[in-house]
Write an enzyme that holds these catalytic residues in place. Structure first.
Site, mmCIF file in Angstrom:
data_model
loop_
_atom_site.group_PDB
_atom_site.id
_atom_site.type_symbol
_atom_site.label_atom_id
_atom_site.label_comp_id
_atom_site.label_asym_id
_atom_site.label_seq_id
_atom_site.Cartn_x
_atom_site.Cartn_y
_atom_site.Cartn_z
ATOM 1 N N THR A 6 0.824 -1.209 0.000
ATOM 2 C CA THR A 6 0.000 0.000 0.000
ATOM 3 C C THR A 6 0.857 1.258 0.000
ATOM 4 O O THR A 6 2.006 1.252 0.443
ATOM 5 C CB THR A 6 -0.977 0.037 1.186
ATOM 6 N N ARG A 7 0.248 2.332 -0.548
ATOM 7 C CA ARG A 7 0.887 3.651 -0.498
ATOM 8 C C ARG A 7 -0.097 4.673 0.066
ATOM 9 O O ARG A 7 0.071 5.866 -0.115
ATOM 10 C CB ARG A 7 1.364 4.085 -1.888
ATOM 11 N N HIS A 30 -7.866 2.513 5.193
ATOM 12 C CA HIS A 30 -9.239 2.744 5.622
ATOM 13 C C HIS A 30 -9.891 1.379 5.876
ATOM 14 O O HIS A 30 -9.273 0.340 5.702
ATOM 15 C CB HIS A 30 -9.976 3.549 4.554
ATOM 16 N N HIS A 56 -9.517 -1.383 3.249
ATOM 17 C CA HIS A 56 -8.250 -2.125 3.222
ATOM 18 C C HIS A 56 -8.209 -3.163 4.339
ATOM 19 O O HIS A 56 -7.731 -4.271 4.153
ATOM 20 C CB HIS A 56 -7.063 -1.171 3.374
ATOM 21 N N ARG A 60 -8.227 -3.951 -6.914
ATOM 22 C CA ARG A 60 -8.564 -3.141 -8.076
ATOM 23 C C ARG A 60 -7.525 -2.018 -8.223
ATOM 24 O O ARG A 60 -7.042 -1.486 -7.241
ATOM 25 C CB ARG A 60 -9.951 -2.565 -7.801
ATOM 26 N N GLY A 91 2.917 44.836 -8.101
ATOM 27 C CA GLY A 91 2.489 46.046 -8.798
ATOM 28 C C GLY A 91 3.596 47.083 -8.711
ATOM 29 O O GLY A 91 4.592 46.895 -7.995
HETATM 30 P P1 ADP Z 1 -1.182 0.760 -4.764
HETATM 31 O O1 ADP Z 1 -1.202 2.087 -5.464
HETATM 32 O O2 ADP Z 1 0.176 0.249 -4.635
HETATM 33 O O3 ADP Z 1 -2.111 -0.214 -5.374
HETATM 34 P P2 ADP Z 1 -3.093 1.237 -2.627
HETATM 35 O O4 ADP Z 1 -2.817 1.586 -1.230
HETATM 36 O O5 ADP Z 1 -3.910 2.167 -3.456
HETATM 37 O O6 ADP Z 1 -1.649 0.993 -3.251
HETATM 38 O O7 ADP Z 1 -3.793 -0.179 -2.682
HETATM 39 C C1 ADP Z 1 -3.325 -1.279 -1.962
HETATM 40 C C2 ADP Z 1 -3.995 -2.551 -2.423
HETATM 41 O O8 ADP Z 1 -5.390 -2.505 -2.083
HETATM 42 C C3 ADP Z 1 -3.937 -2.802 -3.919
HETATM 43 O O9 ADP Z 1 -3.776 -4.181 -4.154
HETATM 44 C C4 ADP Z 1 -5.287 -2.339 -4.416
HETATM 45 O O10 ADP Z 1 -5.648 -3.015 -5.585
HETATM 46 C C5 ADP Z 1 -6.184 -2.702 -3.251
HETATM 47 N N1 ADP Z 1 -7.396 -1.861 -3.113
HETATM 48 C C6 ADP Z 1 -7.461 -0.576 -2.664
HETATM 49 N N2 ADP Z 1 -8.749 -0.136 -2.621
HETATM 50 C C7 ADP Z 1 -9.526 -1.167 -3.037
HETATM 51 C C8 ADP Z 1 -10.954 -1.369 -3.208
HETATM 52 N N3 ADP Z 1 -11.863 -0.408 -2.918
HETATM 53 N N4 ADP Z 1 -11.368 -2.565 -3.652
HETATM 54 C C9 ADP Z 1 -10.479 -3.535 -3.940
HETATM 55 N N5 ADP Z 1 -9.150 -3.417 -3.799
HETATM 56 C C10 ADP Z 1 -8.650 -2.266 -3.356
#
Ligand code: ADP
Ligand code: ADP
Length: 593
Positions: A201-202, A206, A209, A296, A408
């Protein structure tokens, strides 16, 4: 008689290629190598290359043990493989420009921005690379909105060769969580499970996750490696200090903390979607994971300049699945998860009936609709512990810094209006610092003259101070002629576009000259001073100022109120009762209330 040492076989998947690469020289060799390096030419590495060096040196990119040679690079571009045949989807190169230090068979000292010595590299190959080819094959796009459009600023050559690393880059933050691949493996081993599921994750985590993580660990009997990226991510992401605080808070309230390991990954992301996801899987194998959660839009750079997503939402999943068996890392796939308010639970979209109510809050909405307005994120979306950390790190607009930059001609009315504005802000509970061009020249910029160079230096100094004031949540009111557009734009960037309000005090030269409060125009006309803006030096009016003031038809008070109204509308100042009344009856003067 010595006892044979019994080594317990590891329960974890082996590193990719068989063993972890380790490029760090043994402690007894450090002093000699340091002494040798002091005679070598130096190459300063970018932040990105330093992240890459750390993962090369510690084995995170195993079996890759150097910045890529031309053969490796070409095959990675075309087939996602190193010349050895191992999968490797992302180029890891060391760009450089032509220069005396760059020639074959020479050793070069690799240093960071502070010139600390990191490694010695023997240059065994030097080759040109083609930015268009890399952009097309790795990122599938030439769109300038892709974050890696920054490649334009990289050196035109790539260099490669044996690396002897003296020290891993030093990190003063969160040291207890910065585990190398070997350290991560040792910690995971102690949990005693065969399966390790990695979560990349970056973002701040929430509830959605958490739900992914919970479901994944239920599916697999194993440990969860919570492995957030703290190297480079997408510009504009929540900073890693804030994010790591949220991860720590989550671990503290997790039900199954005995099956959870939090470790930070110093990776410089490329935001390459599918290829990046495969890279994430490979890296996580080196850290001991045999599964990766891929949901996703994994590693997505967002939308391109036509407003279209760079990659399909499940392209990343498909690519990792395609190579999963060969790489030895399984995918735990997820469709998009959505919240069902009527049932107070999360569900994958395909399991949700078309009539069901769903709720979601996008990352932009989190910032604009909640944090900026001081609204708490709802409980269903974020745990209160996390919401509190985010609210602290991103205070509401009326507590954020802002710079009001008056520009100005001399005598236009910048200082006069600025002083009135400062008082109005103080009255409404905001701290304001006035940086007046004339006043600044008596101390901060003492000794500077009026040549173009000195004027620019003066403006940059004011900009620097303003940026610091704004960063710490204050209001900086700057009043300086600032005649050159480029320099004003530079200051805008220093402060940050979102927090910079350019006010053009558009008073005609004749009026300024007639006012001549400081007697300067008369002197300039007599030729006693030269290079005076408007007389014999140019003034470049702003093309898109946030506000333009007319000081002939309006008094300083009226103009200051206009700026105040704008600040209220943008949320930087909270309106008080008088402001509301003035707003409702624009004909009223403040004295009438
Ligand atoms: P990254 O940009 O490296 O994918 P994220 O923090 O955005 O990092 O996402 C972490 C992981 O969680 C990824 O595998 C992403 O596909 C998944 N993910 C994030 N939000 C959702 C969501 N609403 N539904 C399904 N998968 C999600
Ligand atoms: P600057 O800071 O732009 O060099 P100053 O504010 O120091 O200009 O000087 C502007 C002069 O013009 C002051 O003497 C001020 O009293 C006079 N003045 C007259 N009308 C206005 C107005 N509407 N707004 C601002 N200043 C005005």
């Amino acid at each position: 008689m010595t006892q044979p040492i019994s080594v317990k076989p590891s329960t974890l998947i082996t590193p990719y290629g068989g063993e972890l690469v380790n490029l760090v020289v043994p402690p007894e060799a450090v002093n000699d190598l340091k002494a040798y390096a002091s005679h070598l030419p130096s190459l300063q590495l970018s932040e990105r290359s330093i992240c890459d060096l750390e993962l090369l040196a510690s084995g995170g990119f195993s079996p890759l043990d150097r910045f890529m040679s031309q053969d490796d690079h070409q095959r990675v571009l075309e087939e996602m493989r190193l010349s050895s045949g191992h999968l490797f989807p992302i180029p890891v190169t060391l760009p450089a420009d032509h220069g005396p230090a760059i020639h074959l068979d020479a050793d070069v000292a690799l240093r960071n921005a502070k010139n600390d010595l990191l490694a010695v590299m023997t240059i065994e190959t030097v080759y040109e690379w083609d930015i268009v080819q890399v952009a097309q094959l790795v990122f599938g796009t030439l769109d300038v909105r892709h974050p890696l459009a920054e490649m334009h600023r990289w050196g035109k050559l790539n260099i490669s060769g044996r690396l002897q690393v003296l020290q891993l880059p030093h990190h003063a933050d969160f040291q207890e969580l910065r585990l190398s691949p070997a350290q991560t493996r040792a910690r995971l081993e102690a949990y005693g499970y065969e399966n390790v599921v990695a979560f990349q994750t970056r973002n701040p985590l929430h509830r959605v996750h958490e739900e992914l993580i919970k479901r994944a660990t239920q599916r697999m009997d194993g440990v969860l490696l919570l492995h957030p990226v703290v190297g480079l991510t997408k510009p504009g992401d929540v900073d890693h200090y804030t994010r790591v605080r949220t991860y720590k808070a989550l671990v503290q309230c997790a039900d199954d903390a005995d099956r959870l390991l939090l470790s930070l990954l110093p990776l410089a992301m490329r935001l390459a979607g599918p290829r990046e996801a495969l890279w994430h899987a490979l890296i996580r194998r080196n850290y001991g994971a045999n599964y990766l959660i891929v949901g996703r839009d994994h590693a997505s750079p967002g939308i391109d300049s036509r407003g279209k997503p760079f990659y399909g939402p499940y392209d990343a999943q498909a690519l990792v699945e395609q190579y999963s068996a060969e790489l030895g890392v399984g995918v735990i796939p997820f469709e998009e998860l959505v919240y069902l308010p009527d049932e107070d639970r999360y569900e994958e979209v395909s399991h949700v009936s078309s009539q069901a109510r769903t709720a979601s809050i996008s990352g932009t909405q989190v910032r604009q609709e909640y944090l900026n307005k001081g609204r708490r994120l709802p409980d269903w979306f974020t745990r209160p512990e996390v919401a509190e950390i985010l609210a602290e790190a991103y205070p509401p607009r009326h507590q954020q810094g802002v710079c009001i930059w008056f520009t100005g001609l001399s005598g236009a009315g910048k200082s006069t209006t600025a002083e009135v504005l400062a008082v109005l802000l103080l009255e409404r509970g905001r701290q304001a610092t006035v940086l007046d061009g004339d006043v600044v020249r008596t101390h901060l910029s003492k000794g500077l003259g009026f040549s173009k160079e000195d004027r620019d230096t003066n403006i940059r100094r004011i900009g620097f101070v303003a940026a610091e004031v704004v960063r710490h949540g204050g209001v900086a009111i700057c009043a300086a002629v600032s005649p050159y557009r480029v320099t004003r734009n530079e200051v805008r960037d220093m402060v940050g576009q979102e927090h910079f309000i350019e006010v053009f005090v558009d008073t005609p030269l004749e009026v300024c000259e007639q006012r001549d409060a400081k007697g300067m125009y008369a002197k300039a006309r007599r030729g006693e001073i030269t290079g005076f803006t408007g007389i014999d030096d140019p003034y470049e009016p702003p093309t898109h100022p946030e506000i333009t003031l007319d000081t002939v038809a309006r008094t300083p008070e009226e103009n200051a109120h206009r700026i105040l109204a704008y600040l209220i509308q943008r949320g930087f100042v909270r309106a008080d009762v008088r402001d509301k009344l003035l707003n409702e009856a624009p004909g009223l003067a403040e004295g009438d209330i």
